[in-house]
Design a protein around this motif. Structure first.
Motif, PDB file in Angstrom:
ATOM      1  N   TYR A   1       9.637  -7.741 -32.591  1.00 27.76           N
ATOM      2  CA  TYR A   1       9.387  -6.732 -32.885  1.00 27.76           C
ATOM      3  C   TYR A   1      10.342  -6.022 -34.038  1.00 27.76           C
ATOM      4  N   GLY A   2       9.707  -5.234 -34.968  1.00 29.78           N
ATOM      5  CA  GLY A   2      10.678  -4.634 -35.830  1.00 29.78           C
ATOM      6  C   GLY A   2      10.998  -3.276 -36.166  1.00 29.78           C
ATOM      7  N   GLN A   3      11.972  -2.534 -36.216  1.00 33.44           N
ATOM      8  CA  GLN A   3      11.767  -1.133 -36.841  1.00 33.44           C
ATOM      9  C   GLN A   3      10.817  -1.087 -37.496  1.00 33.44           C
ATOM     10  N   THR A   4      11.558  -1.719 -39.100  1.00 32.71           N
ATOM     11  CA  THR A   4      10.612  -1.227 -40.112  1.00 32.71           C
ATOM     12  C   THR A   4      10.124  -2.831 -40.692  1.00 32.71           C
ATOM     13  N   MET A   5       8.909  -3.205 -40.994  1.00 28.15           N
ATOM     14  CA  MET A   5       7.452  -4.499 -40.991  1.00 28.15           C
ATOM     15  C   MET A   5       7.038  -4.311 -42.121  1.00 28.15           C
ATOM     16  N   SER A   6       7.067  -5.242 -42.562  1.00 30.48           N
ATOM     17  CA  SER A   6       6.178  -5.051 -43.971  1.00 30.48           C
ATOM     18  C   SER A   6       5.067  -5.369 -44.033  1.00 30.48           C
ATOM     19  N   ALA A   7       3.619  -4.657 -44.219  1.00 30.36           N
ATOM     20  CA  ALA A   7       2.843  -5.202 -44.099  1.00 30.36           C
ATOM     21  C   ALA A   7       2.194  -6.646 -44.296  1.00 30.36           C
ATOM     22  N   SER A   8       3.077  -7.960 -45.088  1.00 30.07           N
ATOM     23  CA  SER A   8       2.477  -8.976 -45.591  1.00 30.07           C
ATOM     24  C   SER A   8       3.455 -10.242 -44.114  1.00 30.07           C
ATOM     25  N   ALA A   9       4.363  -8.935 -43.771  1.00 30.89           N
ATOM     26  CA  ALA A   9       4.507 -10.006 -41.967  1.00 30.89           C
ATOM     27  C   ALA A   9       3.995  -9.760 -41.529  1.00 30.89           C
TER      28      ALA A   9
ATOM     29  N   ASP B   1      13.935  -7.342 -34.818  1.00 29.55           N
ATOM     30  CA  ASP B   1      14.759  -6.990 -35.838  1.00 29.55           C
ATOM     31  C   ASP B   1      14.821  -5.679 -36.375  1.00 29.55           C
ATOM     32  N   THR B   2      15.689  -5.306 -37.353  1.00 28.06           N
ATOM     33  CA  THR B   2      16.192  -4.090 -37.635  1.00 28.06           C
ATOM     34  C   THR B   2      15.048  -4.157 -38.876  1.00 28.06           C
ATOM     35  N   ILE B   3      14.436  -5.273 -39.826  1.00 26.44           N
ATOM     36  CA  ILE B   3      14.113  -4.997 -40.733  1.00 26.44           C
ATOM     37  C   ILE B   3      13.479  -6.655 -40.705  1.00 26.44           C
ATOM     38  N   VAL B   4      11.854  -6.679 -40.749  1.00 25.19           N
ATOM     39  CA  VAL B   4      11.391  -7.859 -40.658  1.00 25.19           C
ATOM     40  C   VAL B   4      10.388  -7.769 -41.894  1.00 25.19           C
ATOM     41  N   GLY B   5      10.513  -8.595 -43.376  1.00 27.28           N
ATOM     42  CA  GLY B   5      10.074  -8.952 -44.820  1.00 27.28           C
ATOM     43  C   GLY B   5       9.254 -10.126 -43.947  1.00 27.28           C
ATOM     44  N   LYS B   6       8.339 -10.661 -45.170  1.00 24.89           N
ATOM     45  CA  LYS B   6       7.751 -11.962 -44.653  1.00 24.89           C
ATOM     46  C   LYS B   6       8.389 -13.096 -44.809  1.00 24.89           C
ATOM     47  N   ALA B   7       9.660 -13.592 -45.414  1.00 24.90           N
ATOM     48  CA  ALA B   7      10.711 -13.765 -45.125  1.00 24.90           C
ATOM     49  C   ALA B   7      10.954 -14.772 -44.034  1.00 24.90           C
TER      50      ALA B   7
ATOM     51  N   GLU C   1       7.670   0.100 -35.410  1.00 28.31           N
ATOM     52  CA  GLU C   1       7.993   1.084 -35.446  1.00 28.31           C
ATOM     53  C   GLU C   1       7.694   1.590 -36.639  1.00 28.31           C
ATOM     54  N   THR C   2       7.920   0.875 -37.801  1.00 33.12           N
ATOM     55  CA  THR C   2       7.393   1.296 -39.278  1.00 33.12           C
ATOM     56  C   THR C   2       6.994   0.671 -39.990  1.00 33.12           C
ATOM     57  N   LYS C   3       5.205   0.815 -40.159  1.00 33.84           N
ATOM     58  CA  LYS C   3       4.683  -0.433 -40.580  1.00 33.84           C
ATOM     59  C   LYS C   3       4.616   0.311 -42.836  1.00 33.84           C
TER      60      LYS C   3
END
Length: 144
Positions: free
Chosen positions: A74-82, A54-60, A96-98
Protein backbone atom coordinates in the motif's frame (compact mmCIF):
# COMPACT_ATOMS: atom_id res chain seq x y z
CA UNK A 1 -5.78 2.25 4.52
CA UNK A 2 -5.48 0.63 7.90
CA UNK A 3 -6.57 3.11 10.59
CA UNK A 4 -3.66 2.42 13.00
CA UNK A 5 -1.08 2.91 10.28
CA UNK A 6 -2.86 5.98 8.97
CA UNK A 7 -2.51 7.48 12.47
CA UNK A 8 1.22 6.63 12.58
CA UNK A 9 1.76 8.26 9.19
CA UNK A 10 -0.30 11.34 10.07
CA UNK A 11 1.65 11.86 13.30
CA UNK A 12 4.93 11.33 11.39
CA UNK A 13 5.77 8.46 13.72
CA UNK A 14 6.28 6.16 10.74
CA UNK A 15 6.84 6.34 7.01
CA UNK A 16 6.88 2.57 6.57
CA UNK A 17 5.00 -0.12 8.47
CA UNK A 18 4.60 -3.86 8.12
CA UNK A 19 1.76 -6.12 9.15
CA UNK A 20 1.67 -9.89 9.27
CA UNK A 21 -1.52 -11.73 10.06
CA UNK A 22 -3.20 -8.38 10.66
CA UNK A 23 -0.71 -7.50 13.41
CA UNK A 24 1.74 -4.59 13.26
CA UNK A 25 5.23 -6.11 13.34
CA UNK A 26 7.37 -3.10 12.37
CA UNK A 27 7.15 0.65 11.90
CA UNK A 28 9.82 3.26 11.33
CA UNK A 29 10.11 6.85 10.28
CA UNK A 30 12.73 7.61 7.67
CA UNK A 31 13.24 9.44 4.43
CA UNK A 32 13.48 8.08 0.93
CA UNK A 33 14.38 4.52 0.04
CA UNK A 34 16.55 4.03 3.14
CA UNK A 35 14.05 2.30 5.43
CA UNK A 36 12.97 -0.22 2.75
CA UNK A 37 16.55 -1.03 1.75
CA UNK A 38 17.68 -1.35 5.37
CA UNK A 39 14.82 -3.76 6.08
CA UNK A 40 15.70 -5.78 2.99
CA UNK A 41 19.36 -5.99 4.05
CA UNK A 42 19.01 -6.41 7.81
CA UNK A 43 15.59 -7.97 8.48
CA UNK A 44 14.41 -9.68 5.30
CA UNK A 45 12.26 -12.09 7.32
CA UNK A 46 10.11 -9.15 8.40
CA UNK A 47 9.45 -8.12 4.82
CA UNK A 48 8.83 -11.63 3.52
CA UNK A 49 5.10 -12.37 3.50
CA UNK A 50 4.19 -9.00 5.01
CA UNK A 51 1.69 -6.36 4.01
CA UNK A 52 3.78 -3.23 3.46
CA UNK A 53 2.46 0.27 4.04
CA UNK A 54 4.71 3.09 2.80
CA UNK A 55 4.18 6.79 2.37
CA UNK A 56 5.83 6.88 -1.07
CA UNK A 57 6.28 3.88 -3.35
CA UNK A 58 8.30 4.44 -6.48
CA UNK A 59 9.67 1.81 -8.84
CA UNK A 60 12.85 1.39 -6.76
CA UNK A 61 10.90 0.62 -3.56
CA UNK A 62 8.55 -1.66 -5.50
CA UNK A 63 11.60 -3.59 -6.75
CA UNK A 64 12.84 -4.10 -3.20
CA UNK A 65 9.41 -5.25 -2.03
CA UNK A 66 9.11 -7.72 -4.92
CA UNK A 67 12.57 -9.16 -4.23
CA UNK A 68 11.70 -9.50 -0.54
CA UNK A 69 8.57 -11.52 -1.30
CA UNK A 70 6.02 -9.22 0.35
CA UNK A 71 2.35 -10.21 0.33
CA UNK A 72 0.98 -6.79 -0.67
CA UNK A 73 1.94 -3.12 -0.94
CA UNK A 74 0.00 0.00 0.00
CA UNK A 75 1.40 3.41 -0.91
CA UNK A 76 -0.07 6.71 0.12
CA UNK A 77 1.54 7.92 -3.09
CA UNK A 78 2.58 5.42 -5.75
CA UNK A 79 4.14 6.00 -9.14
CA UNK A 80 2.59 4.49 -12.24
CA UNK A 81 5.84 2.59 -12.90
CA UNK A 82 5.74 1.09 -9.38
CA UNK A 83 2.13 -0.01 -9.86
CA UNK A 84 2.95 -1.55 -13.24
CA UNK A 85 5.97 -3.43 -11.85
CA UNK A 86 3.99 -4.77 -8.88
CA UNK A 87 1.19 -5.88 -11.20
CA UNK A 88 3.64 -7.64 -13.57
CA UNK A 89 5.01 -9.60 -10.61
CA UNK A 90 1.62 -10.49 -9.18
CA UNK A 91 1.95 -8.42 -6.01
CA UNK A 92 -1.40 -6.95 -4.96
CA UNK A 93 -1.19 -3.20 -4.41
CA UNK A 94 -3.33 -0.25 -3.42
CA UNK A 95 -2.67 3.46 -3.26
CA UNK A 96 -4.28 6.66 -2.12
CA UNK A 97 -2.72 8.76 -4.88
CA UNK A 98 -1.24 7.47 -8.12
CA UNK A 99 1.22 9.78 -9.81
CA UNK A 100 3.00 9.65 -13.14
CA UNK A 101 6.37 9.89 -11.38
CA UNK A 102 7.99 10.48 -8.00
CA UNK A 103 9.56 13.93 -7.80
CA UNK A 104 12.77 14.71 -5.92
CA UNK A 105 12.70 16.54 -2.57
CA UNK A 106 13.60 19.86 -4.17
CA UNK A 107 10.71 19.52 -6.61
CA UNK A 108 13.03 20.10 -9.56
CA UNK A 109 12.83 16.76 -11.32
CA UNK A 110 12.54 13.02 -10.89
CA UNK A 111 13.51 11.30 -7.66
CA UNK A 112 17.08 10.06 -8.25
CA UNK A 113 16.05 6.47 -7.50
CA UNK A 114 13.03 6.63 -9.80
CA UNK A 115 15.30 8.06 -12.50
CA UNK A 116 17.98 5.40 -11.95
CA UNK A 117 15.63 2.43 -12.42
CA UNK A 118 13.22 3.99 -14.92
CA UNK A 119 14.33 1.84 -17.87
CA UNK A 120 15.00 -1.37 -15.91
CA UNK A 121 12.32 -4.06 -15.97
CA UNK A 122 13.80 -6.75 -13.68
CA UNK A 123 13.72 -6.01 -9.93
CA UNK A 124 16.96 -7.99 -9.46
CA UNK A 125 18.68 -5.66 -11.94
CA UNK A 126 17.31 -2.62 -10.05
CA UNK A 127 18.93 -3.54 -6.73
CA UNK A 128 22.60 -2.83 -7.64
CA UNK A 129 21.53 0.41 -9.35
CA UNK A 130 19.64 1.46 -6.20
CA UNK A 131 22.74 0.73 -4.09
CA UNK A 132 25.03 2.64 -6.47
CA UNK A 133 22.66 5.63 -6.52
CA UNK A 134 22.44 5.67 -2.72
CA UNK A 135 26.25 5.49 -2.39
CA UNK A 136 26.68 8.33 -4.88
CA UNK A 137 24.11 10.53 -3.11
CA UNK A 138 25.68 9.87 0.29
CA UNK A 139 29.16 10.63 -1.05
CA UNK A 140 27.93 13.95 -2.46
CA UNK A 141 25.87 14.94 0.59
CA UNK A 142 27.02 18.11 2.36
CA UNK A 143 28.88 17.46 5.60
CA UNK A 144 27.70 19.24 8.76
Amino acid sequence: MDYDIQQLFAAQQASIALKKGGRLVFSQFGRGIGPALTLYDEQPELLHGSDVFDTIVGKAAASIFILAGVRSVYGQTMSASAAALLARHGVPYRFETKTAQIINRAGTGLCPFEQAVLEIDDPADCLPVIRETLARLRANAPRP
